[in-house]
Write a protein that holds these residues in place. Sequence first.
Motif, PDB file in Angstrom:
ATOM      1  N   MET A 197      17.413   1.316  -1.779  1.00  0.00           N
ATOM      2  CA  MET A 197      16.284   1.842  -0.987  1.00  0.00           C
ATOM      3  C   MET A 197      15.500   0.733  -0.185  1.00  0.00           C
ATOM      4  O   MET A 197      14.931   0.790   0.768  1.00  0.00           O
ATOM      5  CB  MET A 197      15.332   2.709  -1.856  1.00  0.00           C
ATOM      6  CG  MET A 197      14.092   3.420  -0.892  1.00  0.00           C
ATOM      7  SD  MET A 197      14.661   4.156   0.550  1.00  0.00           S
ATOM      8  CE  MET A 197      15.419   5.822  -0.419  1.00  0.00           C
ATOM      9  N   VAL A 198      15.347  -0.542  -1.148  1.00  0.00           N
ATOM     10  CA  VAL A 198      14.440  -1.500  -0.379  1.00  0.00           C
ATOM     11  C   VAL A 198      15.263  -2.195   0.714  1.00  0.00           C
ATOM     12  O   VAL A 198      14.794  -2.542   1.783  1.00  0.00           O
ATOM     13  CB  VAL A 198      14.380  -2.721  -1.531  1.00  0.00           C
ATOM     14  CG1 VAL A 198      13.767  -3.934  -0.945  1.00  0.00           C
ATOM     15  CG2 VAL A 198      13.205  -2.133  -2.542  1.00  0.00           C
ATOM     16  N   CYS A 199      16.448  -2.197   0.654  1.00  0.00           N
ATOM     17  CA  CYS A 199      17.447  -2.451   1.716  1.00  0.00           C
ATOM     18  C   CYS A 199      17.356  -1.925   2.856  1.00  0.00           C
ATOM     19  O   CYS A 199      17.117  -2.608   3.928  1.00  0.00           O
ATOM     20  CB  CYS A 199      19.035  -2.646   1.274  1.00  0.00           C
ATOM     21  SG  CYS A 199      19.390  -3.743  -0.284  1.00  0.00           S
ATOM     22  N   PHE A 200      17.367  -0.665   3.039  1.00  0.00           N
ATOM     23  CA  PHE A 200      17.155   0.231   4.324  1.00  0.00           C
ATOM     24  C   PHE A 200      15.765  -0.015   4.754  1.00  0.00           C
ATOM     25  O   PHE A 200      15.404   0.044   5.828  1.00  0.00           O
ATOM     26  CB  PHE A 200      17.351   1.690   3.715  1.00  0.00           C
ATOM     27  CG  PHE A 200      18.602   2.030   3.845  1.00  0.00           C
ATOM     28  CD1 PHE A 200      19.541   2.241   4.789  1.00  0.00           C
ATOM     29  CD2 PHE A 200      19.526   1.972   2.384  1.00  0.00           C
ATOM     30  CE1 PHE A 200      20.761   2.561   4.673  1.00  0.00           C
ATOM     31  CE2 PHE A 200      20.957   2.234   2.459  1.00  0.00           C
ATOM     32  CZ  PHE A 200      21.464   2.735   3.614  1.00  0.00           C
ATOM     33  N   ALA A 201      14.582  -0.318   3.762  1.00  0.00           N
ATOM     34  CA  ALA A 201      13.264  -0.363   4.176  1.00  0.00           C
ATOM     35  C   ALA A 201      13.181  -1.633   4.769  1.00  0.00           C
ATOM     36  O   ALA A 201      12.370  -1.904   5.526  1.00  0.00           O
ATOM     37  CB  ALA A 201      12.504  -0.139   2.849  1.00  0.00           C
ATOM     38  N   THR A 202      13.788  -2.493   4.160  1.00  0.00           N
ATOM     39  CA  THR A 202      13.644  -3.999   4.869  1.00  0.00           C
ATOM     40  C   THR A 202      14.567  -4.359   5.954  1.00  0.00           C
ATOM     41  O   THR A 202      13.814  -4.913   7.030  1.00  0.00           O
ATOM     42  CB  THR A 202      14.068  -4.954   3.630  1.00  0.00           C
ATOM     43  OG1 THR A 202      13.484  -4.639   2.452  1.00  0.00           O
ATOM     44  CG2 THR A 202      13.993  -6.623   4.415  1.00  0.00           C
ATOM     45  N   PHE A 203      15.560  -3.978   6.282  1.00  0.00           N
ATOM     46  CA  PHE A 203      16.273  -4.321   7.315  1.00  0.00           C
ATOM     47  C   PHE A 203      15.669  -3.551   8.727  1.00  0.00           C
ATOM     48  O   PHE A 203      15.370  -2.669   8.781  1.00  0.00           O
ATOM     49  CB  PHE A 203      17.762  -3.451   7.511  1.00  0.00           C
ATOM     50  CG  PHE A 203      18.840  -4.012   8.234  1.00  0.00           C
ATOM     51  CD1 PHE A 203      19.515  -4.938   7.730  1.00  0.00           C
ATOM     52  CD2 PHE A 203      18.936  -3.563   9.532  1.00  0.00           C
ATOM     53  CE1 PHE A 203      20.642  -5.428   8.705  1.00  0.00           C
ATOM     54  CE2 PHE A 203      20.048  -3.962  10.405  1.00  0.00           C
ATOM     55  CZ  PHE A 203      20.689  -5.052   9.857  1.00  0.00           C
ATOM     56  N   ASP A 204      15.610  -4.390   9.778  1.00  0.00           N
ATOM     57  CA  ASP A 204      15.075  -4.077  11.047  1.00  0.00           C
ATOM     58  C   ASP A 204      16.217  -3.536  11.936  1.00  0.00           C
ATOM     59  O   ASP A 204      16.758  -4.166  12.722  1.00  0.00           O
ATOM     60  CB  ASP A 204      14.551  -5.269  11.614  1.00  0.00           C
ATOM     61  CG  ASP A 204      13.800  -5.100  12.831  1.00  0.00           C
ATOM     62  OD1 ASP A 204      13.667  -3.928  13.364  1.00  0.00           O
ATOM     63  OD2 ASP A 204      13.227  -6.116  13.415  1.00  0.00           O
ATOM     64  N   TRP A 205      16.104  -2.119  11.745  1.00  0.00           N
ATOM     65  CA  TRP A 205      17.274  -1.289  12.303  1.00  0.00           C
ATOM     66  C   TRP A 205      16.881  -1.370  13.853  1.00  0.00           C
ATOM     67  O   TRP A 205      17.838  -1.164  14.760  1.00  0.00           O
ATOM     68  CB  TRP A 205      17.168   0.185  11.854  1.00  0.00           C
ATOM     69  CG  TRP A 205      17.568   0.179  10.404  1.00  0.00           C
ATOM     70  CD1 TRP A 205      16.619   0.368   9.420  1.00  0.00           C
ATOM     71  CD2 TRP A 205      18.882   0.176   9.962  1.00  0.00           C
ATOM     72  NE1 TRP A 205      17.301   0.459   8.227  1.00  0.00           N
ATOM     73  CE2 TRP A 205      18.904   0.055   8.547  1.00  0.00           C
ATOM     74  CE3 TRP A 205      20.060  -0.176  10.423  1.00  0.00           C
ATOM     75  CZ2 TRP A 205      19.479   0.231   7.772  1.00  0.00           C
ATOM     76  CZ3 TRP A 205      21.189  -0.125   9.557  1.00  0.00           C
ATOM     77  CH2 TRP A 205      20.973   0.051   8.242  1.00  0.00           C
ATOM     78  N   HIS A 206      15.755  -1.368  14.398  1.00  0.00           N
ATOM     79  CA  HIS A 206      15.506  -1.740  15.765  1.00  0.00           C
ATOM     80  C   HIS A 206      16.086  -2.748  16.274  1.00  0.00           C
ATOM     81  O   HIS A 206      16.382  -2.867  17.751  1.00  0.00           O
ATOM     82  CB  HIS A 206      13.608  -1.483  15.838  1.00  0.00           C
ATOM     83  CG  HIS A 206      13.557  -1.890  17.359  1.00  0.00           C
ATOM     84  ND1 HIS A 206      13.589  -0.766  18.319  1.00  0.00           N
ATOM     85  CD2 HIS A 206      13.055  -2.774  18.187  1.00  0.00           C
ATOM     86  CE1 HIS A 206      13.169  -1.243  19.588  1.00  0.00           C
ATOM     87  NE2 HIS A 206      12.930  -2.419  19.472  1.00  0.00           N
ATOM     88  N   SER A 207      16.248  -3.745  15.795  1.00  0.00           N
ATOM     89  CA  SER A 207      16.868  -5.207  16.182  1.00  0.00           C
ATOM     90  C   SER A 207      18.338  -4.832  16.527  1.00  0.00           C
ATOM     91  O   SER A 207      18.626  -5.794  17.495  1.00  0.00           O
ATOM     92  CB  SER A 207      16.697  -6.215  15.311  1.00  0.00           C
ATOM     93  OG  SER A 207      17.533  -6.101  14.049  1.00  0.00           O
ATOM     94  N   ILE A 208      19.006  -3.820  15.989  1.00  0.00           N
ATOM     95  CA  ILE A 208      20.602  -3.819  16.291  1.00  0.00           C
ATOM     96  C   ILE A 208      20.714  -2.503  17.148  1.00  0.00           C
ATOM     97  O   ILE A 208      21.846  -2.005  17.286  1.00  0.00           O
ATOM     98  CB  ILE A 208      21.241  -3.633  14.960  1.00  0.00           C
ATOM     99  CG1 ILE A 208      20.782  -2.759  14.134  1.00  0.00           C
ATOM    100  CG2 ILE A 208      21.311  -4.881  14.369  1.00  0.00           C
ATOM    101  CD1 ILE A 208      21.929  -2.673  13.110  1.00  0.00           C
TER     102      ILE A 208
END
Length: 500
Positions: free
Chosen positions: A340-351
């Motif tokens: 869950m931390v991975c999904f919250a940390t990753f900047d999905w907007h950047s890709i």
Amino acid sequence: MSFSVLSPAARLRDLRPDWISDPKVWRTEVLAGLVVALALIPEAISFSIIAGVDPAIGLFASFTMAVTISVVGGRRAMISAATGAVALVIGPLNREHGFGYLVAAVVLAGVIQIVLGALGVAKLMRFVPRSVMVGFVNSLAILIFMAQVPEMHDVPWPVYPLIIGGLALMVFFPKITKVIPAPLVSIVVLTAITVAAGIAVPTVGDKGELPSSLPVPGLPDVPFTMDTLTTVAPYAFAMALVGLMESLMTAKLVDDITDTHSSKTRESIGQGIANIVTGFFGGMGGCAMIGQTMINVKVSGARTRLSTFLAGSLLMVLCIVFGPVVSDIPMAALVAVMVMVCFATFDWHSIAPKTLKRMPVGEITVMVVTVACVVATSNLAIGVVVGSVTAMVIFARRVAHLADVTAVTDPDGTTVVYSLTGALFFASSNDLVSRFDYAGDPDRVVIDLTAAHIWDASSVAALDAIETRYEQRGKTVEIIGLNDPSANLHSKLTGELTSH
């Protein structure tokens, strides 16, 4: 107009931390600290194995690092503990020379960090561009996920539904209430299910034996000689640099998430103090832990030093007082939290495709290079350095192309005026000499730098070379339009950069 004067008691109340007077903040900080403490246990044990030391050493380091940095650190709510990056650096020293040398390296690394902090190394953070920061965050999320893969490989089948159930709890429980952090609920529920149903799955206890007493301070068990210093110094210096870089990058990330400012210089010095304390208590040293920091700040909502202090304190309480209970926590519960931390940390907007279409190619390249280097080396520091250097090269090329030279000859044909525009530095001035018509120009040449700026010695040397070539043909050169900084640099260096 009237002025109100606060009493000493009122001023003291204003200086008190929020959590003292706000029960809601208190509850958030305490529960966040408990969640982080639970997540620290398997991580610290795993990092101990990487460094080749007893699991208790990593747990002691996480305890002393978190408690110390909560007082002396510059970034509130950030978690510092034993880390994989530090374990990788000092692990070879422990294997080749023994645990005493590892402890000595940790103490020396702390001293080096204090010196670097006092010298202003934190100011270098302004040279880290946003694209590198995005790459740092995304690669971190990838590394956290990759670290969970071994816990999902070759394990009993109940592990998978437990992980899915834990993720579901963390997604849907906040829709019911946010009073209790969802990760804590997930850990408690999954532990209760596995214990009550007698489900045989890997647990925290399988990672190693938990300590049964507090660490005792002492000096490193090494001879205090120059040979010892030369042995541990390279490892200490590497540890100091890696620890500072990860800590400062994490602090900057937390600044952005919480929209608050932190003292990077204080954080640098604080990391040094925390490592010295950790070394004297026989710990393996550490730095900021971005995964646990994200649990604390982004998932649990902590914002004060209390959560950091409690993360370290409760870690020891859990190990010493509640060791048997903690040992029964299924690793699946902690894996679910970290995923869950991975999904919250990753900047999905950047890709996102829309973002990639608008983003300059150079920015995307820097982000990809940073992620690739971090994932390939499992070292965040290397990725940040390579990404920053790549960004500087791309920036230099881009700015160099903005420099231009245009020539205008007077109607009477006696004077030619060359107008230079843009930033003149090593990348843009290398081909400057070839932009002039030395043979065909009239006897008087004017170089107008009104729209240009001289940044380095390379540009001054190029202007000197231009003047020399004209003088060899009996022609005069006049440089006009220099702004004050450019004029000062030119007057100081002109004629001094070539041998005679």
